[in-house]
Design an enzyme around this catalytic site. Sequence first.
Site, PDB file in Angstrom:
ATOM      1  CG  HIS A  10       0.698   5.021   4.397  1.00  0.00           C
ATOM      2  ND1 HIS A  10      -0.189   5.186   5.417  1.00  0.00           N
ATOM      3  CD2 HIS A  10       1.371   4.174   4.317  1.00  0.00           C
ATOM      4  CE1 HIS A  10       0.054   4.061   6.033  1.00  0.00           C
ATOM      5  NE2 HIS A  10       1.007   3.361   5.370  1.00  0.00           N
ATOM      6  CG  HIS A  22      -0.551  -0.162   2.503  1.00  0.00           C
ATOM      7  ND1 HIS A  22      -0.020  -1.535   2.947  1.00  0.00           N
ATOM      8  CD2 HIS A  22      -0.069   0.512   3.429  1.00  0.00           C
ATOM      9  CE1 HIS A  22       0.420  -1.439   4.180  1.00  0.00           C
ATOM     10  NE2 HIS A  22       0.446  -0.116   4.615  1.00  0.00           N
TER      11      HIS A  22
HETATM   12  P1  AMP Z   1       1.353   0.470   7.340  1.00  0.00           P
HETATM   13  O1  AMP Z   1       2.090   0.455   8.717  1.00  0.00           O
HETATM   14  O2  AMP Z   1       2.340   1.022   6.506  1.00  0.00           O
HETATM   15  O3  AMP Z   1       1.227  -0.961   7.076  1.00  0.00           O
HETATM   16  O4  AMP Z   1       0.005   1.085   7.362  1.00  0.00           O
HETATM   17  C1  AMP Z   1      -1.242   0.364   7.730  1.00  0.00           C
HETATM   18  C2  AMP Z   1      -2.223   1.290   7.539  1.00  0.00           C
HETATM   19  O5  AMP Z   1      -3.452   0.652   7.502  1.00  0.00           O
HETATM   20  C3  AMP Z   1      -2.505   2.251   9.075  1.00  0.00           C
HETATM   21  O6  AMP Z   1      -2.213   3.662   8.463  1.00  0.00           O
HETATM   22  C4  AMP Z   1      -3.757   1.815   9.283  1.00  0.00           C
HETATM   23  O7  AMP Z   1      -4.398   2.911  10.069  1.00  0.00           O
HETATM   24  C5  AMP Z   1      -4.356   1.436   8.287  1.00  0.00           C
HETATM   25  N1  AMP Z   1      -5.297   0.674   8.591  1.00  0.00           N
HETATM   26  C6  AMP Z   1      -5.502  -0.611   9.340  1.00  0.00           C
HETATM   27  N2  AMP Z   1      -6.835  -1.358   9.271  1.00  0.00           N
HETATM   28  C7  AMP Z   1      -7.420  -0.338   8.616  1.00  0.00           C
HETATM   29  C8  AMP Z   1      -8.919  -0.247   7.847  1.00  0.00           C
HETATM   30  N3  AMP Z   1      -9.729  -1.343   8.222  1.00  0.00           N
HETATM   31  N4  AMP Z   1      -9.188   0.564   7.271  1.00  0.00           N
HETATM   32  C9  AMP Z   1      -8.511   1.623   6.673  1.00  0.00           C
HETATM   33  N5  AMP Z   1      -7.290   1.670   7.185  1.00  0.00           N
HETATM   34  C10 AMP Z   1      -6.737   0.761   8.066  1.00  0.00           C
END
Ligand code: AMP
Length: 133
Positions: A100, A98
């Site tokens: 950001h 993903h």
């Molecule tokens: P990372 O640490 O780069 O893997 O970021 C994962 C991101 O996913 C974090 O910013 C979380 O807030 C986001 N996240 C986790 N669960 C969900 C969800 N159900 N819907 C939207 N975002 C999510």
Amino acid sequence: MNDCLFCKIIKGEIPASTIYEDDVMIVFLDINPLSNGHVLAIPKDHQRTLFDMDQKVLAHMLEVIKTIIFPRLQERLSIEGLTIVQNNYYGQEVPHFHIHLVPRYQDDMVDITRNTALLESTDLIFEKLKNNS
Ligand code: AMP
């Protein structure tokens, strides 16, 4: 993948605030945003990291970010900048690739923190990383 959180979002098994979708990717609001309009762009095809990604899918995602998502954030949220963050392995909470997209605003105080005690001199790091001659 069956037990992947983001695959479940793609399949509609977990709700998400999706702002863009096509055959290749979706973009949805981060549930714990760093700023107003913080979204995640993810491929529909499950891959863990950047280094597993298909080049054409990556190129498509960047094109959508450039031509659709960034302009929409500018027009509708009046963002003043966009910080792009992408974690692989350590620091990656969700093991589905993903990107950001973190909108920036004056005085938002969005920051990446660091432990300066762990920092080696830039000369030493340069010696380790430069091309072998
Ligand atoms: P990372 O640490 O780069 O893997 O970021 C994962 C991101 O996913 C974090 O910013 C979380 O807030 C986001 N996240 C986790 N669960 C969900 C969800 N159900 N819907 C939207 N975002 C999510």
